[in-house]
Design a protein around this motif. Structure first.
Motif, PDB file in Angstrom:
ATOM      1  N   LYS A 113       0.820  -1.221   0.000  1.00 54.24           N
ATOM      2  CA  LYS A 113       0.000   0.000   0.000  1.00 54.24           C
ATOM      3  C   LYS A 113       0.847   1.262   0.000  1.00 54.24           C
ATOM      4  O   LYS A 113       0.340   2.360  -0.288  1.00 54.24           O
ATOM      5  N   LEU A 114       2.151   1.141   0.298  1.00 57.40           N
ATOM      6  CA  LEU A 114       3.019   2.321   0.310  1.00 57.40           C
ATOM      7  C   LEU A 114       3.105   2.980  -1.055  1.00 57.40           C
ATOM      8  O   LEU A 114       3.366   4.177  -1.164  1.00 57.40           O
ATOM      9  N   VAL A 115       2.876   2.198  -2.114  1.00 57.81           N
ATOM     10  CA  VAL A 115       2.971   2.760  -3.464  1.00 57.81           C
ATOM     11  C   VAL A 115       1.882   3.799  -3.714  1.00 57.81           C
ATOM     12  O   VAL A 115       2.005   4.632  -4.614  1.00 57.81           O
ATOM     13  N   ASN A 116       0.803   3.757  -2.904  1.00 57.96           N
ATOM     14  CA  ASN A 116      -0.275   4.738  -3.070  1.00 57.96           C
ATOM     15  C   ASN A 116       0.173   6.148  -2.734  1.00 57.96           C
ATOM     16  O   ASN A 116      -0.494   7.120  -3.093  1.00 57.96           O
ATOM     17  N   TYR A 117       1.301   6.275  -2.037  1.00 58.17           N
ATOM     18  CA  TYR A 117       1.786   7.586  -1.639  1.00 58.17           C
ATOM     19  C   TYR A 117       2.834   8.136  -2.606  1.00 58.17           C
ATOM     20  O   TYR A 117       3.495   9.121  -2.303  1.00 58.17           O
ATOM     21  N   ILE A 118       2.962   7.493  -3.744  1.00 55.80           N
ATOM     22  CA  ILE A 118       3.935   7.931  -4.744  1.00 55.80           C
ATOM     23  C   ILE A 118       3.184   8.416  -5.975  1.00 55.80           C
ATOM     24  O   ILE A 118       2.388   7.678  -6.556  1.00 55.80           O
ATOM     25  N   SER A 119       3.413   9.650  -6.370  1.00 48.30           N
ATOM     26  CA  SER A 119       2.638  10.273  -7.446  1.00 48.30           C
ATOM     27  C   SER A 119       3.160   9.865  -8.818  1.00 48.30           C
ATOM     28  O   SER A 119       4.261   9.331  -8.955  1.00 48.30           O
ATOM     29  N   ASN A 166       3.510  -0.114 -11.517  1.00 48.33           N
ATOM     30  CA  ASN A 166       2.359   0.793 -11.453  1.00 48.33           C
ATOM     31  C   ASN A 166       2.403   1.828 -12.563  1.00 48.33           C
ATOM     32  O   ASN A 166       1.361   2.273 -13.037  1.00 48.33           O
ATOM     33  N   ASN A 167       3.589   2.210 -12.981  1.00 52.04           N
ATOM     34  CA  ASN A 167       3.705   3.135 -14.102  1.00 52.04           C
ATOM     35  C   ASN A 167       3.137   2.518 -15.375  1.00 52.04           C
ATOM     36  O   ASN A 167       2.368   3.148 -16.109  1.00 52.04           O
ATOM     37  N   GLY A 214      11.940  11.667  -4.413  1.00 52.57           N
ATOM     38  CA  GLY A 214      10.665  11.872  -5.096  1.00 52.57           C
ATOM     39  C   GLY A 214       9.501  11.947  -4.131  1.00 52.57           C
ATOM     40  O   GLY A 214       8.609  12.794  -4.265  1.00 52.57           O
ATOM     41  N   ILE A 215       9.504  11.057  -3.123  1.00 50.96           N
ATOM     42  CA  ILE A 215       8.424  11.069  -2.126  1.00 50.96           C
ATOM     43  C   ILE A 215       8.453  12.361  -1.325  1.00 50.96           C
ATOM     44  O   ILE A 215       7.407  12.983  -1.075  1.00 50.96           O
ATOM     45  N   ILE A 216       9.659  12.789  -0.925  1.00 53.18           N
ATOM     46  CA  ILE A 216       9.776  14.047  -0.172  1.00 53.18           C
ATOM     47  C   ILE A 216       9.268  15.214  -1.007  1.00 53.18           C
ATOM     48  O   ILE A 216       8.538  16.087  -0.510  1.00 53.18           O
ATOM     49  N   PHE A 223       6.289  19.227 -12.675  1.00 55.55           N
ATOM     50  CA  PHE A 223       7.457  19.089 -13.548  1.00 55.55           C
ATOM     51  C   PHE A 223       8.734  19.044 -12.709  1.00 55.55           C
ATOM     52  O   PHE A 223       9.627  18.216 -12.958  1.00 55.55           O
ATOM     53  N   TYR A 224       8.821  19.902 -11.705  1.00 56.66           N
ATOM     54  CA  TYR A 224      10.001  19.907 -10.846  1.00 56.66           C
ATOM     55  C   TYR A 224      10.101  18.606 -10.046  1.00 56.66           C
ATOM     56  O   TYR A 224      11.210  18.112  -9.783  1.00 56.66           O
ATOM     57  N   ILE A 225       8.965  18.054  -9.650  1.00 56.49           N
ATOM     58  CA  ILE A 225       8.973  16.765  -8.946  1.00 56.49           C
ATOM     59  C   ILE A 225       9.517  15.680  -9.868  1.00 56.49           C
ATOM     60  O   ILE A 225      10.340  14.857  -9.464  1.00 56.49           O
TER      61      ILE A 225
END
Length: 748
Positions: free
Chosen positions: A168-174, A316-317, A447-449, A425-427
């Protein structure tokens, strides 16, 4: 019982053992109770696991594509896996062993229809680094004993992650993080492969180490090797662009092998893959005593985290791009079982492979049958075709791998993000460069930060605007959207679209204070976007109310959910409700200060707002909502489309009477005003003179006025006033056209 209850079950088990009542029971009974809870744990973990998920209800029409993709993946896996096995400190043949049973096991347990497992860069590099820290020589007997032990513990860690529901941690990655991460991984592997194009060896490490390695390898630069590699790269990319489904990669591999068979490659200095001994891998349990337990646990943990993070992100990508869903937690189980299979055959840790998956995606592999076919093909190679491996030119195989990696780059997404929103874009770029410079796991963390930072910044600077009314419509609109939206006299209408809390209440207050004028009688907040409020914001809200009250300015919160009123009372500012500063709608707040429809507009004596329109919401109304500040540009685009249709058909009747017949009377009048701005162009295309066209426009306008007078007599005067507003708008926007229209109307 579901997986999320796992932690609760552990808690119950601990409490059970700790209770005085249970401590008094016999040991046998306590053991049975623990066994029952342990069985429940296993049932929870594996209850929803499906084997062969992507093979259920298999469609026969996918079989040719899956077989072709599987064979291509096996061919591509030969150079990739052999090279990475050596980086991990094992003989090259173990890369082929790692491309048999691990890939088949993963295919059976994965819920991704197209992702491919195998020996890959990041785990191999980490294991190679661990061997160096243990002062173990690569490809030595000691290394061949230790590496499977580390692989085994990687499988154990991944099994633990599965049991804890870490998927479920992947849900927090955009998505920008995913795109930047994949692009960084692909770019890193491309840089690793570059020296092999001109006769060098593959690099390891991050950007600066890879660039340094490329420069150092220029000393062994071989022109024939470079030309062969670049020719292969150009041909495969060109055919991929022209005919993306044609298996040009396989064709080039076969041609390269034939070229190597008939031409003495040694004389040209072109390297071929090393020949390997035929035979399948042997199964054996790793010798866990070969390395100290604490060393193995520490070294394997980082590898397991990288495998989980990198593969889940990449999976997921692809799932987002291709429109299917994954069971993230079962994927971690598939990672674990794949690594156990690798450990039991003496191999290094295995990982989700972006290059192989990119190749699978290119050739339309539809299910995990591609992975099974790839594993079976590798078995065939190990048994019967190991001699063929020795004829495969390294530059050709390297170029094929690089084409797959180029296809995995997400720079189109980066360009799209740059146009739509700079923060995302910066992310993307932050995740990309973090992977490239700092490595896989650090790239994910960065990336997460960045994602969470963007969330905080977005919440502290939310969408907000001042509102006004559009003549002819009932709703309230952002004043900056359209030049025909007007403020209501003596009133500030303000919309705030975010929860109100300590980080953004200052912006809320400063916006309102900056919008006050000397004659402002009321501030009305559209709070429909405010779902909650914290104590800091509550205090500032009360201070703002008191400050405005001293200046004789009424303050209202409107349109919010009822739960916000409960929060306000709980936070000690229920006084706002008691004093009437809370209203259900903005209209009720306006009525409270004595303003009823039609509302007085700044600079205009009486609103032309329609209160009796008996029709559906107009297309122009929809345009305003959809396009905002680009509304007029989009209307002009639609006008040009109508003119192009006129040029094709010559049908003036449709242009004037039939175009957009869903418009209401007032909006059709505005549509005619936009048409008038193109009078000369319409005249040129239709062959009619401008006066004749202006006459037709005016007749249509008179028809609209008569219809309104007949059906809605209360709007007749407002229609005329609206006409004057539209003329004034045309005069300001196109004074040349306005003068011409006025002259033509004078002749009618």
């Amino acid at each position: 019982m579901k997986k999320w209850q796992l932690a609760d079950n552990f808690f119950k088990l601990r409490m059970y053992r700790a209770s005085a009542r249970e401590r008094g029971k016999p040991k046998v009974l306590r053991a049975r109770t623990a066994e029952r809870y342990s069985y429940a744990f296993m049932n929870i973990s594996f209850a929803n696991v499906q084997i062969g998920h992507t093979l259920k209800k298999y469609k026969k029409e996918n079989l040719p594509k899956d077989i072709l993709a599987g064979i291509i993946i096996a061919a591509v896996s030969i150079p990739i896996s052999m090279g990475y096995a050596q980086i991990a400190g094992l003989p090259a043949v173990y890369g082929l062993y790692g491309s048999v049973f691990p890939i088949i096991i993963f295919a059976l347990f994965s819920t991704s229809p197209q992702f491919i497992f195998g020996v890959d860069a990041a785990p191999a590099a980490l294991i190679g680094g661990a061997l160096l820290s243990f002062e173990v020589e690569a490809q030595s007997a000691e290394a061949m004993t230790i590496v499977p032990v580390l692989t085994f513990y990687v499988g154990v860690w991944l099994l633990l992650f599965f049991a804890l529901g870490a998927g479920k941690l992947v849900n927090y990655i955009s998505k920008p993080v995913m795109g930047g991460f994949i692009s960084g991984v692909c770019s890193t592997v491309i840089l690793m492969q570059v020296p092999k194009l001109f006769g060098g060896t593959a690099g390891t490490g991050e950007l600066f180490e890879l660039l340094e390695h490329i420069i150092s390898q220029l000393g062994v630069f071989n022109l024939p090797s470079f030309l062969l590699g670049m020719f292969t790269l150009a041909v495969v990319l060109m055919v991929k662009r022209i005919c993306p489904k044609f298996p040009m990669a396989v064709v080039m591999i076969v041609l390269g092998a034939l070229f190597s068979y008939f031409v003495p490659m040694e004389r040209l200095g072109i390297a071929c893959l090393a020949a390997v001994e035929p035979g399948l891998p042997r199964f054996s349990f790793p010798s866990l005593s070969a390395i100290h337990f604490t060393d193995a646990i520490g070294a394997s943990l980082s590898v397991a985290v990288v495998i989980m993070a990198q593969t889940l992100l990449a999976e997921n990508n692809y799932a987002l791009k291709r429109g299917y869903k994954l069971n993230d937690n079962q994927e971690i189980l598939a990672f674990s079982l794949g690594n156990f299979a690798s450990a039991f055959t003496g191999c290094c840790p295995v990982n989700g492979s972006v290059p192989r998956t990119a190749m699978n995606d290119q050739y339309d592999g539809r299910t995990q049958l591609t992975g099974i076919i790839a594993g079976i093909t590798m078995i065939f190679v190990l048994l019967f075709a190991t001699g063929f491996i020795g004829y495969l030119p390294v530059p050709v195989l390297t170029a094929v791998v690089m084409t797959a990696l180029i296809g995995g780059l997400e720079f189109k997404l980066a360009a799209k993000l740059r146009r739509s929103g700079k923060s995302e874009f910066y992310i993307f770029m932050g995740a990309f460069f973090a992977v490239l410079i700092l490595g896989t796991i650090n790239g994910v963390l960065v990336g997460i930060i960045l994602s969470f930072t963007a969330v905080i910044l977005r919440a502290s600077n939310p969408p907000r605007c001042l509102l006004g009314i559009l003549p002819g419509h009932d709703d309230f609109y952002d004043i900056s959207q359209f030049n025909q939206i007007y403020s209501i006299e003596h009133v500030v209408l303000y919309r705030f679209t975010s929860d109100l809390f300590f980080a953004n209440v200052g912006i809320f207050q400063s916006d309102i204070e900056a919008s006050l004028l000397g004659d402002t009688r009321a501030v009305i907040v559209d709070a429909s976007g405010i779902g909650s409020i914290d104590s800091t914001a509550a205090e500032r809200l009360m201070l703002l109310y008191e400050s405005l009250d001293k200046r004789g300015v009424a303050f209202y919160l409107t349109g919010h959910v009822a739960a916000l009123n409960d929060q306000m009372r709980a936070l000690g500012i229920g006084e706002l409700i008691q004093k009437g500063a809370v209203r259900r709608t903005m209209e009720k707040a306006l009525a409270e200060i004595g303003l009823e429809k039609p509302y007085p507009i700044v600079g205009i004596r009486e609103s032309v707002h329609s209160v009796a329109r008996k029709r559906a919401e107009s297309m122009l109304h929809e345009f305003l909502w959809a396009y905002g500040s680009d509304c007029e540009a989009e209307m002009e685009r639609q006008i040009h489309k109508q003119i192009e249709e006129l040029q094709r058909t010559g049908d003036m009747e449709t242009l004037i009477h039939g175009s957009w017949n869903q418009l209401g009377e007032m909006d059709e009048d505005e549509w005619l005003e936009h048409l008038e701005a193109h009078l000369a162009e319409i005249a040129r295309i239709s062959g009619k003179d401008e006066q004749q066209i202006a006459l037709e426009f005016e007749r249509r306008r008179l028809h609209l006025a008569e219809k309104i007078a007949r059906e809605h007599p209360d709007l007749a005067k407002r229609f005329t006033e609206r006409r004057e507003l539209l003329d004034a708008h045309l005069k300001a926007r196109r004074p040349d056209v306005y003068e011409k229209i006025m002259k033509l109307r004078g002749k009618i």
